[in-house]
Design a protein around this motif. Structure first.
Motif, PDB file in Angstrom:
ATOM      1  N   GLN A  33     -40.317  28.044  27.199  1.00  0.00           N
ATOM      2  CA  GLN A  33     -39.879  29.743  26.609  1.00  0.00           C
ATOM      3  C   GLN A  33     -38.237  29.681  26.270  1.00  0.00           C
ATOM      4  OE1 GLN A  33     -38.236  30.754  30.880  1.00  0.00           O
ATOM      5  NE2 GLN A  33     -38.938  32.738  30.992  1.00  0.00           N
ATOM      6  N   VAL A  34     -37.979  28.705  26.439  1.00  0.00           N
ATOM      7  CA  VAL A  34     -36.220  28.881  25.585  1.00  0.00           C
ATOM      8  C   VAL A  34     -36.589  28.467  23.758  1.00  0.00           C
ATOM      9  CG1 VAL A  34     -34.272  27.144  25.277  1.00  0.00           C
ATOM     10  CG2 VAL A  34     -35.052  27.310  27.462  1.00  0.00           C
ATOM     11  N   PHE A  35     -37.557  27.180  24.065  1.00  0.00           N
ATOM     12  CA  PHE A  35     -38.007  27.722  22.913  1.00  0.00           C
ATOM     13  C   PHE A  35     -38.773  28.923  22.255  1.00  0.00           C
ATOM     14  CE2 PHE A  35     -37.726  23.008  22.253  1.00  0.00           C
ATOM     15  CZ  PHE A  35     -36.876  22.483  21.197  1.00  0.00           C
ATOM     16  N   SER A  36     -39.874  28.922  22.345  1.00  0.00           N
ATOM     17  CA  SER A  36     -39.764  30.734  22.281  1.00  0.00           C
ATOM     18  C   SER A  36     -38.909  31.807  21.403  1.00  0.00           C
ATOM     19  CB  SER A  36     -40.401  31.219  22.643  1.00  0.00           C
ATOM     20  OG  SER A  36     -41.657  30.102  22.608  1.00  0.00           O
ATOM     21  N   LYS A  37     -38.179  31.205  23.074  1.00  0.00           N
ATOM     22  CA  LYS A  37     -36.631  32.828  22.841  1.00  0.00           C
ATOM     23  C   LYS A  37     -35.867  32.502  21.230  1.00  0.00           C
ATOM     24  CE  LYS A  37     -32.902  34.671  25.575  1.00  0.00           C
ATOM     25  NZ  LYS A  37     -32.112  34.472  26.725  1.00  0.00           N
ATOM     26  N   VAL A  38     -35.652  30.621  21.160  1.00  0.00           N
ATOM     27  CA  VAL A  38     -34.658  30.806  19.858  1.00  0.00           C
ATOM     28  C   VAL A  38     -35.541  30.732  19.204  1.00  0.00           C
ATOM     29  CG1 VAL A  38     -33.125  28.843  18.746  1.00  0.00           C
ATOM     30  CG2 VAL A  38     -33.441  29.167  21.640  1.00  0.00           C
ATOM     31  N   LEU A  39     -36.187  30.510  18.946  1.00  0.00           N
ATOM     32  CA  LEU A  39     -37.156  30.661  17.648  1.00  0.00           C
ATOM     33  C   LEU A  39     -37.501  32.016  17.486  1.00  0.00           C
ATOM     34  CD1 LEU A  39     -38.646  27.114  17.328  1.00  0.00           C
ATOM     35  CD2 LEU A  39     -37.405  28.219  15.524  1.00  0.00           C
ATOM     36  N   GLN A  40     -37.684  33.112  18.568  1.00  0.00           N
ATOM     37  CA  GLN A  40     -38.279  34.335  18.471  1.00  0.00           C
ATOM     38  C   GLN A  40     -40.046  34.256  17.773  1.00  0.00           C
ATOM     39  OE1 GLN A  40     -36.503  37.176  19.116  1.00  0.00           O
ATOM     40  NE2 GLN A  40     -35.513  35.619  20.004  1.00  0.00           N
ATOM     41  N   GLN A  41     -40.452  33.242  18.526  1.00  0.00           N
ATOM     42  CA  GLN A  41     -42.143  33.139  17.902  1.00  0.00           C
ATOM     43  C   GLN A  41     -42.725  32.256  19.622  1.00  0.00           C
ATOM     44  OE1 GLN A  41     -42.025  30.855  14.299  1.00  0.00           O
ATOM     45  NE2 GLN A  41     -43.194  29.782  15.667  1.00  0.00           N
ATOM     46  N   GLU A  73     -31.990  20.399  13.993  1.00  0.00           N
ATOM     47  CA  GLU A  73     -30.737  20.452  14.451  1.00  0.00           C
ATOM     48  C   GLU A  73     -30.253  22.155  14.827  1.00  0.00           C
ATOM     49  OE1 GLU A  73     -27.985  18.353  12.281  1.00  0.00           O
ATOM     50  OE2 GLU A  73     -29.582  16.017  11.829  1.00  0.00           O
ATOM     51  N   ARG A  74     -29.918  23.298  14.060  1.00  0.00           N
ATOM     52  CA  ARG A  74     -29.650  24.448  14.777  1.00  0.00           C
ATOM     53  C   ARG A  74     -30.869  24.407  15.727  1.00  0.00           C
ATOM     54  NH1 ARG A  74     -28.291  30.234  11.408  1.00  0.00           N
ATOM     55  NH2 ARG A  74     -27.156  30.904  13.232  1.00  0.00           N
ATOM     56  N   VAL A  75     -32.125  24.546  15.595  1.00  0.00           N
ATOM     57  CA  VAL A  75     -32.936  24.998  17.211  1.00  0.00           C
ATOM     58  C   VAL A  75     -32.559  24.364  18.692  1.00  0.00           C
ATOM     59  CG1 VAL A  75     -35.411  24.581  17.803  1.00  0.00           C
ATOM     60  CG2 VAL A  75     -34.530  25.855  15.241  1.00  0.00           C
ATOM     61  N   LEU A  76     -32.677  22.812  18.404  1.00  0.00           N
ATOM     62  CA  LEU A  76     -31.969  22.357  19.084  1.00  0.00           C
ATOM     63  C   LEU A  76     -30.979  22.490  19.819  1.00  0.00           C
ATOM     64  CD1 LEU A  76     -33.899  18.342  18.286  1.00  0.00           C
ATOM     65  CD2 LEU A  76     -34.679  20.523  19.516  1.00  0.00           C
ATOM     66  N   GLN A  77     -30.017  22.770  18.770  1.00  0.00           N
ATOM     67  CA  GLN A  77     -28.299  22.859  19.491  1.00  0.00           C
ATOM     68  C   GLN A  77     -28.463  24.297  20.333  1.00  0.00           C
ATOM     69  OE1 GLN A  77     -25.527  24.119  16.738  1.00  0.00           O
ATOM     70  NE2 GLN A  77     -24.160  24.010  17.580  1.00  0.00           N
ATOM     71  N   GLY A  78     -29.582  25.235  19.873  1.00  0.00           N
ATOM     72  CA  GLY A  78     -29.520  26.722  20.726  1.00  0.00           C
ATOM     73  C   GLY A  78     -30.040  26.067  21.997  1.00  0.00           C
ATOM     74  N   VAL A  79     -31.384  25.382  21.790  1.00  0.00           N
ATOM     75  CA  VAL A  79     -31.971  25.151  22.898  1.00  0.00           C
ATOM     76  C   VAL A  79     -31.419  24.170  24.258  1.00  0.00           C
ATOM     77  CG1 VAL A  79     -34.616  23.338  23.446  1.00  0.00           C
ATOM     78  CG2 VAL A  79     -34.241  25.206  21.304  1.00  0.00           C
ATOM     79  N   ASN A  80     -30.387  23.757  23.513  1.00  0.00           N
ATOM     80  CA  ASN A  80     -30.058  22.442  24.548  1.00  0.00           C
ATOM     81  C   ASN A  80     -28.949  23.480  25.321  1.00  0.00           C
ATOM     82  OD1 ASN A  80     -31.520  20.156  24.363  1.00  0.00           O
ATOM     83  ND2 ASN A  80     -29.919  19.345  22.830  1.00  0.00           N
TER      84      ASN A  80
END
Length: 244
Positions: A33-41, A73-80
């Motif tokens: 759910q969080v990955f999908s929110k950060v990546l918008q997909q 790295e930016r994605v994981l920063q947002g997810v975490n």
């Protein structure tokens, strides 16, 4: 697409295990759910295997595919930042497109923590025993497990199992004051297997079951000898091993 291997740490106390379920809160469900929110997909996260409700992980492995050029790295920063302190992606690695978190794993290692008295600061991550245990009997039981055996007698029935044979590569207890830790590594594990082994070994060490009966369950999985399942809170998935 680029495939990534992720190493994930989580406290399973308030989760209904790893695997996505329709109504319950799970680690995989929250992360997707969080990955999908950060990546918008929509993102599909594939774990190396499931963990039971209440079980923790220091090194759960999963893989996912992301579009080429994604700033991981930016994605994981947002997810975490969004997922909360119960779960964190602690490492990532770019892997070949053929890599599979589950099917490429060659062994897994778990640790189970027992305390010989209630320790308040460890109450969510250990099993506090109210009766004394014979440490020598624990060690003797653990030593019996090295090798390949049919663990049907020490696991929860699962119709999806193609075999109940598991090869144990490491099985030992280590004691430090009031804390007893059991470490086990195998090529594969069955549902509830580690918890049932620990619970039954403790029964032997408390004099509630003979070591001969323990051996018999190991050698004759169909023997009508009751086993005991230790609480989930003491179990941690430590590491998943892959071919180099």
């Amino acid at each position: 697409m680029q495939k990534y291997k992720l190493s994930i740490e989580f406290d399973g106390t308030d989760f209904s295990g790893w695997q996505i379920q329709p109504t319950d809160r799970t680690v995989e469900g929250v992360l997707e759910q969080v990955f999908s929110k950060v990546l918008q997909q929509d993102i599909d996260l594939i774990g190396q295997g499931r963990t039971d409700a209440g079980v923790h992980a220091r090194g759960q492995i999963a893989h996912m595919d992301l579009p080429e050029g994604t700033d991981i790295e930016r994605v994981l920063q947002g997810v975490n930042g969004l997922v909360g302190d119960e779960v964190q992606v602690i490492e990532y690695e770019e892997v070949h497109e053929s890599f599979h978190a589950r099917f490429d794993a060659i062994s897994r290692e778990y640790e189970y923590t027992i305390t010989t008295r209630p320790i308040p600061l460890m109450r969510h991550h250990s099993w506090a025993l109210r009766q004394t245990v014979d440490l020598k009997l624990l060690e003797d039981c653990a030593a019996l497990l090295n090798g390949e055996f049919d663990f049907a007698g020490f696991s929860k029935f699962n119709e999806d199992n193609y075999t109940t044979l598991c090869k144990i590569q490491r099985s030992l207890f280590d004691t430090d004051g009031d804390v007893i830790r059991y470490r086990i590594r195998a090529n594969r594990f069955l549902r509830n297997m580690v918890r049932r082994l620990v619970g039954t070994m403790v029964r032997v060490a408390q004099g509630k079951m003979s070591i001969e009966d323990f051996k018999r369950v190991l050698q004759e999985p169909d023997a009508e000898i009751p086993t005991f399942t230790a609480p989930a809170r003491g179990l941690v998935l430590e590491k998943v091993f892959y071919k180099k």
